[in-house]
Design a protein around this motif. Structure first.
Motif, PDB file in Angstrom:
ATOM      1  N   LEU A  51      30.065  45.544  49.069  1.00 30.88           N
ATOM      2  CA  LEU A  51      30.314  45.780  50.488  1.00 30.88           C
ATOM      3  C   LEU A  51      31.316  44.784  51.071  1.00 30.88           C
ATOM      4  O   LEU A  51      32.252  45.170  51.761  1.00 30.88           O
ATOM      5  N   VAL A  52      31.157  43.512  50.777  1.00 34.80           N
ATOM      6  CA  VAL A  52      31.943  42.456  51.418  1.00 34.80           C
ATOM      7  C   VAL A  52      33.169  42.046  50.616  1.00 34.80           C
ATOM      8  O   VAL A  52      34.212  41.736  51.185  1.00 34.80           O
ATOM      9  N   GLY A  53      33.051  42.021  49.298  1.00 36.06           N
ATOM     10  CA  GLY A  53      34.162  41.581  48.467  1.00 36.06           C
ATOM     11  C   GLY A  53      34.458  40.114  48.692  1.00 36.06           C
ATOM     12  O   GLY A  53      33.547  39.296  48.768  1.00 36.06           O
ATOM     13  N   ASP A  54      35.743  39.775  48.851  1.00 35.11           N
ATOM     14  CA  ASP A  54      36.165  38.387  49.011  1.00 35.11           C
ATOM     15  C   ASP A  54      36.444  38.002  50.455  1.00 35.11           C
ATOM     16  O   ASP A  54      36.987  36.943  50.716  1.00 35.11           O
ATOM     17  N   ARG A  55      36.103  38.847  51.397  1.00 24.49           N
ATOM     18  CA  ARG A  55      36.459  38.528  52.784  1.00 24.49           C
ATOM     19  C   ARG A  55      35.334  37.791  53.524  1.00 24.49           C
ATOM     20  O   ARG A  55      34.162  37.904  53.188  1.00 24.49           O
ATOM     21  N   SER A  56      35.715  37.061  54.550  1.00 22.39           N
ATOM     22  CA  SER A  56      34.776  36.365  55.416  1.00 22.39           C
ATOM     23  C   SER A  56      34.186  37.382  56.386  1.00 22.39           C
ATOM     24  O   SER A  56      34.898  38.238  56.905  1.00 22.39           O
ATOM     25  N   THR A  57      32.876  37.301  56.624  1.00 22.58           N
ATOM     26  CA  THR A  57      32.195  38.310  57.425  1.00 22.58           C
ATOM     27  C   THR A  57      31.111  37.681  58.295  1.00 22.58           C
ATOM     28  O   THR A  57      30.373  36.812  57.834  1.00 22.58           O
ATOM     29  N   ALA A  58      30.997  38.152  59.536  1.00 28.42           N
ATOM     30  CA  ALA A  58      29.917  37.720  60.429  1.00 28.42           C
ATOM     31  C   ALA A  58      28.612  38.349  59.955  1.00 28.42           C
ATOM     32  O   ALA A  58      28.583  39.517  59.560  1.00 28.42           O
ATOM     33  N   VAL A  59      27.533  37.566  59.976  1.00 29.75           N
ATOM     34  CA  VAL A  59      26.233  38.018  59.488  1.00 29.75           C
ATOM     35  C   VAL A  59      25.114  37.460  60.363  1.00 29.75           C
ATOM     36  O   VAL A  59      25.341  36.590  61.199  1.00 29.75           O
ATOM     37  N   VAL A  60      23.918  37.943  60.126  1.00 33.75           N
ATOM     38  CA  VAL A  60      22.697  37.354  60.674  1.00 33.75           C
ATOM     39  C   VAL A  60      21.815  37.039  59.477  1.00 33.75           C
ATOM     40  O   VAL A  60      21.690  37.861  58.564  1.00 33.75           O
ATOM     41  N   LEU A  61      21.239  35.847  59.461  1.00 36.73           N
ATOM     42  CA  LEU A  61      20.360  35.445  58.365  1.00 36.73           C
ATOM     43  C   LEU A  61      18.954  35.224  58.925  1.00 36.73           C
ATOM     44  O   LEU A  61      18.774  34.490  59.894  1.00 36.73           O
ATOM     45  N   LEU A  62      17.981  35.878  58.312  1.00 36.12           N
ATOM     46  CA  LEU A  62      16.581  35.732  58.699  1.00 36.12           C
ATOM     47  C   LEU A  62      15.832  35.040  57.562  1.00 36.12           C
ATOM     48  O   LEU A  62      15.969  35.434  56.401  1.00 36.12           O
ATOM     49  N   THR A  63      15.053  34.024  57.909  1.00 39.70           N
ATOM     50  CA  THR A  63      14.181  33.366  56.938  1.00 39.70           C
ATOM     51  C   THR A  63      12.765  33.410  57.478  1.00 39.70           C
ATOM     52  O   THR A  63      12.525  33.893  58.583  1.00 39.70           O
ATOM     53  N   GLU A  64      11.838  32.855  56.729  1.00 34.25           N
ATOM     54  CA  GLU A  64      10.451  32.766  57.175  1.00 34.25           C
ATOM     55  C   GLU A  64      10.320  31.885  58.408  1.00 34.25           C
ATOM     56  O   GLU A  64       9.322  31.926  59.105  1.00 34.25           O
ATOM     57  N   GLU A  65      11.332  31.060  58.668  1.00 35.33           N
ATOM     58  CA  GLU A  65      11.264  30.072  59.745  1.00 35.33           C
ATOM     59  C   GLU A  65      12.107  30.421  60.967  1.00 35.33           C
ATOM     60  O   GLU A  65      12.043  29.728  61.974  1.00 35.33           O
ATOM     61  N   GLY A  66      12.941  31.446  60.890  1.00 34.45           N
ATOM     62  CA  GLY A  66      13.779  31.791  62.040  1.00 34.45           C
ATOM     63  C   GLY A  66      14.950  32.671  61.643  1.00 34.45           C
ATOM     64  O   GLY A  66      15.028  33.161  60.525  1.00 34.45           O
ATOM     65  N   ASP A  67      15.859  32.862  62.591  1.00 34.36           N
ATOM     66  CA  ASP A  67      17.058  33.653  62.314  1.00 34.36           C
ATOM     67  C   ASP A  67      18.232  33.050  63.068  1.00 34.36           C
ATOM     68  O   ASP A  67      18.049  32.334  64.050  1.00 34.36           O
TER      69      ASP A  67
END
Length: 103
Positions: A51-67
């Motif tokens: 999906l992303v390949g080698d490009r920089s991309t905005a994301v959201v990361l969710l963990t057990e402790e927050g997002d």
């Protein structure tokens, strides 16, 4: 002052897609600009690489402790993406670090 961090399962959201990944994160308060910067690596995922390949991309990361919102950059040789953000991190900050600059 020691770094804080998180290592464990996470969910990465890229647009409408979700990926289960393993995250290794850390961060530090930057007294010069007064911001908290967090960063780390995500485990490889073939579907994410397609999906992303080698490009920089905005994301959201969710963990057990927050997002948190962040950005992934080009993968390393093992298809592990670097992730970084400037905000409240997707993990708990140990007491003491969050007090820096507080009133």
């Amino acid at each position: 002052m020691e770094d804080d961090g998180y290592e464990g399962p996470a969910v990465l959201i890229v647009g409408e897609e979700r990926f289960s990944v393993r995250a290794r994160l850390c961060g530090q308060f930057q007294p010069i600009d007064g911001r908290y910067r967090w960063y780390g690596r995500l485990g490889s995922d073939e579907r994410l690489s397609r999906l992303v390949g080698d490009r920089s991309t905005a994301v959201v990361l969710l963990t057990e402790e927050g997002d948190a919102e962040g950005r992934i950059t080009e993968p390393d040789l093992w298809n592990r993406y670097r992730i970084e953000g400037t905000s409240a991190p997707p993990f708990r900050i140990p007491l003491g670090l969050g007090d820096v600059g507080a009133e």
